[in-house]
Design an enzyme around this catalytic site. Structure first.
Site, mmCIF file in Angstrom:
data_model
loop_
_atom_site.group_PDB
_atom_site.id
_atom_site.type_symbol
_atom_site.label_atom_id
_atom_site.label_comp_id
_atom_site.label_asym_id
_atom_site.label_seq_id
_atom_site.Cartn_x
_atom_site.Cartn_y
_atom_site.Cartn_z
ATOM 1 N N VAL A 60 0.606 -1.182 0.215
ATOM 2 C CA VAL A 60 0.058 -0.194 -0.202
ATOM 3 C C VAL A 60 1.009 1.564 0.069
ATOM 4 O O VAL A 60 2.186 0.996 0.535
ATOM 5 C CB VAL A 60 -1.020 0.170 0.943
ATOM 6 N N CYS A 61 0.228 2.597 -0.453
ATOM 7 C CA CYS A 61 0.677 3.656 -0.704
ATOM 8 C C CYS A 61 -0.582 4.619 -0.250
ATOM 9 O O CYS A 61 -1.512 4.020 -0.222
ATOM 10 C CB CYS A 61 1.823 4.286 -1.695
ATOM 11 N N ARG A 62 -0.417 5.237 -0.621
ATOM 12 C CA ARG A 62 -1.323 6.817 -0.599
ATOM 13 C C ARG A 62 -2.515 7.001 -1.450
ATOM 14 O O ARG A 62 -3.335 6.587 -1.135
ATOM 15 C CB ARG A 62 -0.766 8.295 -0.535
ATOM 16 N N GLY A 64 -2.595 4.781 -4.425
ATOM 17 C CA GLY A 64 -1.789 2.573 -5.555
ATOM 18 C C GLY A 64 -0.597 3.238 -6.435
ATOM 19 O O GLY A 64 -0.466 2.159 -6.441
ATOM 20 N N MET A 88 -3.800 4.202 0.982
ATOM 21 C CA MET A 88 -4.579 4.391 2.688
ATOM 22 C C MET A 88 -5.418 5.725 1.759
ATOM 23 O O MET A 88 -6.404 5.302 3.605
ATOM 24 C CB MET A 88 -3.318 4.907 3.319
#
Length: 107
Positions: A60-62, A64, A88
């Site tokens: 996961v990141c902010r 995608g 996220m």
């Protein structure tokens, strides 16, 4: 190029083990409880820190984008990984729990 394996936030259990590839300031502001923090730029040198699981590891990141690059690279290395669509930001929108150094917020 092959398709990037993905999952949605709603498909992940609340206690899912995630690898969060965001930067340190983003992590400190808010992250999934139990997530493993390995910034994208450090990933090649920290493969030994990837969680061992029988299931695919969710990355996961902010939103995608960075996690999609991480998943593409990790899958090429032979790892069973999936990108979390929406990152996220979607995790927070879905009302999933957040941990932080202070009041949780996704930046």
């Amino acid at each position: 190029m092959s398709a990037i394996p993905t999952t949605t936030v709603s498909e992940l259990p609340d206690d899912a083990v995630l690898v969060d590839v965001r930067e340190a300031d983003e992590w400190a502001a808010g992250h999934a409880p139990g997530a493993v923090h390995i910034p994208l730029g450090e990933l090649p040198g920290r493969l030994g820190e990837l969680p061992e699981t029988d299931d695919a590891v969710a990355v996961v990141c902010r939103s995608g984008g960075r996690s999609a690059r991480a998943v593409q690279w990790l899958a090429h290395q032979g790892y069973d990984v999936v990108n979390v669509e929406g990152g996220m930001l979607e995790w927070q929108r879905a009302g999933k729990r957040l941990a932080a150094d202070g009041e949780p917020n996704i930046v």
